[in-house]
Design an enzyme around this catalytic site. Structure first.
Site, PDB file in Angstrom:
ATOM      1  N   ASP A  68      -6.722  -5.928  -5.168  1.00  0.00           N
ATOM      2  CA  ASP A  68      -7.689  -5.693  -4.082  1.00  0.00           C
ATOM      3  C   ASP A  68      -8.523  -4.458  -4.395  1.00  0.00           C
ATOM      4  O   ASP A  68      -8.198  -3.359  -3.964  1.00  0.00           O
ATOM      5  CB  ASP A  68      -6.925  -5.527  -2.763  1.00  0.00           C
ATOM      6  CG  ASP A  68      -7.859  -5.231  -1.597  1.00  0.00           C
ATOM      7  OD1 ASP A  68      -9.087  -5.330  -1.780  1.00  0.00           O
ATOM      8  OD2 ASP A  68      -7.353  -4.905  -0.514  1.00  0.00           O
ATOM      9  N   PHE A  69      -9.598  -4.663  -5.168  1.00  0.00           N
ATOM     10  CA  PHE A  69     -10.494  -3.541  -5.450  1.00  0.00           C
ATOM     11  C   PHE A  69     -11.828  -3.710  -4.729  1.00  0.00           C
ATOM     12  O   PHE A  69     -12.754  -2.937  -4.967  1.00  0.00           O
ATOM     13  CB  PHE A  69     -10.674  -3.374  -6.964  1.00  0.00           C
ATOM     14  CG  PHE A  69      -9.399  -2.955  -7.643  1.00  0.00           C
ATOM     15  CD1 PHE A  69      -8.736  -1.804  -7.244  1.00  0.00           C
ATOM     16  CD2 PHE A  69      -8.834  -3.717  -8.641  1.00  0.00           C
ATOM     17  CE1 PHE A  69      -7.547  -1.410  -7.843  1.00  0.00           C
ATOM     18  CE2 PHE A  69      -7.643  -3.340  -9.253  1.00  0.00           C
ATOM     19  CZ  PHE A  69      -6.995  -2.183  -8.843  1.00  0.00           C
ATOM     20  N   LYS A  70     -11.894  -4.726  -3.882  1.00  0.00           N
ATOM     21  CA  LYS A  70     -13.116  -4.980  -3.102  1.00  0.00           C
ATOM     22  C   LYS A  70     -14.360  -4.648  -3.929  1.00  0.00           C
ATOM     23  O   LYS A  70     -15.212  -3.848  -3.544  1.00  0.00           O
ATOM     24  CB  LYS A  70     -13.101  -4.187  -1.789  1.00  0.00           C
ATOM     25  CG  LYS A  70     -11.968  -4.600  -0.867  1.00  0.00           C
ATOM     26  CD  LYS A  70     -12.055  -4.005   0.501  1.00  0.00           C
ATOM     27  CE  LYS A  70     -10.901  -4.426   1.365  1.00  0.00           C
ATOM     28  NZ  LYS A  70      -9.579  -3.867   0.951  1.00  0.00           N
ATOM     29  N   ASP A  73       0.808  -1.227   0.000  1.00  0.00           N
ATOM     30  CA  ASP A  73       0.000   0.000   0.000  1.00  0.00           C
ATOM     31  C   ASP A  73       0.837   1.273   0.000  1.00  0.00           C
ATOM     32  O   ASP A  73       0.493   2.241   0.680  1.00  0.00           O
ATOM     33  CB  ASP A  73      -0.955  -0.006   1.208  1.00  0.00           C
ATOM     34  CG  ASP A  73      -1.979  -1.120   1.119  1.00  0.00           C
ATOM     35  OD1 ASP A  73      -2.396  -1.456  -0.005  1.00  0.00           O
ATOM     36  OD2 ASP A  73      -2.364  -1.662   2.169  1.00  0.00           O
ATOM     37  N   ALA A 119       0.455  -4.306  12.370  1.00  0.00           N
ATOM     38  CA  ALA A 119      -0.042  -2.948  12.647  1.00  0.00           C
ATOM     39  C   ALA A 119      -1.452  -2.936  13.251  1.00  0.00           C
ATOM     40  O   ALA A 119      -1.779  -2.080  14.057  1.00  0.00           O
ATOM     41  CB  ALA A 119      -0.019  -2.126  11.361  1.00  0.00           C
ATOM     42  N   GLN A 120      -2.299  -3.886  12.887  1.00  0.00           N
ATOM     43  CA  GLN A 120      -3.667  -3.923  13.430  1.00  0.00           C
ATOM     44  C   GLN A 120      -3.779  -4.819  14.664  1.00  0.00           C
ATOM     45  O   GLN A 120      -4.876  -5.000  15.209  1.00  0.00           O
ATOM     46  CB  GLN A 120      -4.663  -4.393  12.366  1.00  0.00           C
ATOM     47  CG  GLN A 120      -4.772  -3.432  11.171  1.00  0.00           C
ATOM     48  CD  GLN A 120      -5.775  -3.941  10.141  1.00  0.00           C
ATOM     49  OE1 GLN A 120      -6.919  -4.240  10.462  1.00  0.00           O
ATOM     50  NE2 GLN A 120      -5.337  -4.018   8.891  1.00  0.00           N
ATOM     51  N   GLY A 121      -2.679  -5.424  15.067  1.00  0.00           N
ATOM     52  CA  GLY A 121      -2.663  -6.171  16.333  1.00  0.00           C
ATOM     53  C   GLY A 121      -2.713  -7.679  16.227  1.00  0.00           C
ATOM     54  O   GLY A 121      -2.528  -8.382  17.219  1.00  0.00           O
ATOM     55  N   GLY A 122      -2.990  -8.221  15.031  1.00  0.00           N
ATOM     56  CA  GLY A 122      -3.044  -9.682  14.896  1.00  0.00           C
ATOM     57  C   GLY A 122      -1.653 -10.300  14.853  1.00  0.00           C
ATOM     58  O   GLY A 122      -0.668  -9.617  14.558  1.00  0.00           O
ATOM     59  N   THR A 156     -21.553  -4.157 -13.839  1.00  0.00           N
ATOM     60  CA  THR A 156     -20.385  -3.323 -13.531  1.00  0.00           C
ATOM     61  C   THR A 156     -19.245  -4.201 -12.990  1.00  0.00           C
ATOM     62  O   THR A 156     -18.081  -4.002 -13.332  1.00  0.00           O
ATOM     63  CB  THR A 156     -20.780  -2.224 -12.520  1.00  0.00           C
ATOM     64  OG1 THR A 156     -21.946  -1.574 -13.003  1.00  0.00           O
ATOM     65  CG2 THR A 156     -19.680  -1.209 -12.344  1.00  0.00           C
TER      66      THR A 156
HETATM   67  O1  O7M Z   1      -0.905  -4.826   7.497  1.00  0.00           O
HETATM   68  P1  O7M Z   1      -1.684  -3.556   7.254  1.00  0.00           P
HETATM   69  O2  O7M Z   1      -2.672  -3.278   8.319  1.00  0.00           O
HETATM   70  O3  O7M Z   1      -0.801  -2.389   6.935  1.00  0.00           O
HETATM   71  O4  O7M Z   1      -2.490  -3.776   5.885  1.00  0.00           O
HETATM   72  C1  O7M Z   1      -3.539  -4.675   5.779  1.00  0.00           C
HETATM   73  C2  O7M Z   1      -3.999  -4.749   4.342  1.00  0.00           C
HETATM   74  O5  O7M Z   1      -5.109  -5.634   4.269  1.00  0.00           O
HETATM   75  C3  O7M Z   1      -4.471  -3.437   3.767  1.00  0.00           C
HETATM   76  O6  O7M Z   1      -4.190  -3.455   2.373  1.00  0.00           O
HETATM   77  C4  O7M Z   1      -5.966  -3.452   3.980  1.00  0.00           C
HETATM   78  O7  O7M Z   1      -6.653  -2.713   3.003  1.00  0.00           O
HETATM   79  C5  O7M Z   1      -6.260  -4.943   3.814  1.00  0.00           C
HETATM   80  N1  O7M Z   1      -7.427  -5.444   4.555  1.00  0.00           N
HETATM   81  C6  O7M Z   1      -7.549  -5.243   5.909  1.00  0.00           C
HETATM   82  O8  O7M Z   1      -6.674  -4.695   6.559  1.00  0.00           O
HETATM   83  N2  O7M Z   1      -8.671  -5.679   6.546  1.00  0.00           N
HETATM   84  C7  O7M Z   1      -9.669  -6.330   5.920  1.00  0.00           C
HETATM   85  O9  O7M Z   1     -10.630  -6.727   6.558  1.00  0.00           O
HETATM   86  C8  O7M Z   1      -9.560  -6.574   4.558  1.00  0.00           C
HETATM   87  C9  O7M Z   1      -8.415  -6.181   3.902  1.00  0.00           C
HETATM   88  C10 O7M Z   1      -8.253  -6.657   2.581  1.00  0.00           C
HETATM   89  O10 O7M Z   1      -7.224  -6.959   2.058  1.00  0.00           O
HETATM   90  O11 O7M Z   1      -9.382  -6.895   1.960  1.00  0.00           O
HETATM   91  C11 O7M Z   1      -9.354  -7.617   0.849  1.00  0.00           C
END
Ligand code: O7M
Length: 220
Positions: free
Chosen positions: A60-62, A12, A174-177, A69
């Site tokens: 990753d365009f969710k 990212d 970064a998110q704690g996992g 579309t």
């Molecule tokens: O490790 P990070 O937190 O810097 O990045 C996590 C990446 O995973 C970041 O690209 C988020 O957009 C993605 N992500 C999540 O963090 N949480 C989700 O629930 C889903 C995603 C993701 O990749 O969705 C496909």
């Protein structure tokens, strides 16, 4: 997608040179590189083909729109060289089917978000996660996205899908996992972003997490 290190890099960053440098530094420790809006909006869709030199690319365009579309989006993404696409499941079976239809034409994979890793992910998405996992299974997706921040939820989702779908799990570091916890809970891959690309040495950081996963899988 081959499972070796069980790790996916979430790239990212928003600078092309930086993205390519990090990919060059860490490719041996990751099974795929996830590319999303930050990098593609900053540098253009061609970055997918450039990064594909280093590892398979998950776009990753969710994707979360009506079937027509979704079809148009998937077409563009696979034409650009992505190996897989991440789509939302909450839009329903017809929207998901449209993505899977295009992916199968290109012989590529679809991952479906079942539940998100941030605190807000528990608000609306979590109550629907198990139903989303079931439609992803029925529709023939390749895998699900489930939160590394809640390994107990990954365990639950794994019970629902058995070994028929893969699980990729963001939220490590970064998110704690914790990578080893979510692999133990049943994830096939962890997705790691900032803990690698913001590290002083992305290579060392990636190596360390890969080693943690290897030790978990070997029961060390
Ligand atoms: O490790 P990070 O937190 O810097 O990045 C996590 C990446 O995973 C970041 O690209 C988020 O957009 C993605 N992500 C999540 O963090 N949480 C989700 O629930 C889903 C995603 C993701 O990749 O969705 C496909």
């Amino acid at each position: 997608m081959e499972r070796n290190t069980c790790m996916i890099l979430a790239l990212d960053v928003t600078d092309r040179e930086e993205a390519l440098k990090i990919a060059e530094d860490v490719w041996e420790f990751v099974d795929a590189i996830k590319v999303g809006y930050p990098l593609v909006l900053a540098t253009g869709l061609d970055i997918i083909r450039e990064l594909a030199e280093f590892a398979p690319i998950i776009a990753d365009f969710k994707v979360a729109d009506i079937p027509n579309t979704n079809r148009l989006i998937c077409d563009q993404v696979f034409e650009a060289g992505a190996d897989a696409i991440i789509v939302q499941g909450f839009t329903g079976r017809d929207s998901l089917d449209a993505c899977i239809e295009i992916a199968s034409e290109y012989r590529k994979d679809v991952f479906v978000v079942s539940e998100m890793s941030h605190p807000g992910g528990a608000e609306f998405l979590q109550p629907a996660a198990e139903a989303i996992a079931k439609i992803a299974l029925e529709a023939g997706a390749f895998g699900l996205v489930a939160p590394a921040t809640r390994p107990e939820r990954v365990k639950k989702i794994r019970k629902i899908i058995g070994d028929k779908l893969t699980i990729i799990s963001p939220g490590v570091g970064a998110q704690g996992g914790k990578a080893s916890d979510v692999i133990a809970a049943g994830a096939d891959w962890v997705i790691v972003g900032r803990s690698i690309y913001k590290a002083e040495s992305p290579k060392e950081a990636a190596c360390e997490i890969a080693e943690e996963i290897r030790a978990e899988l070997c029961g060390e």
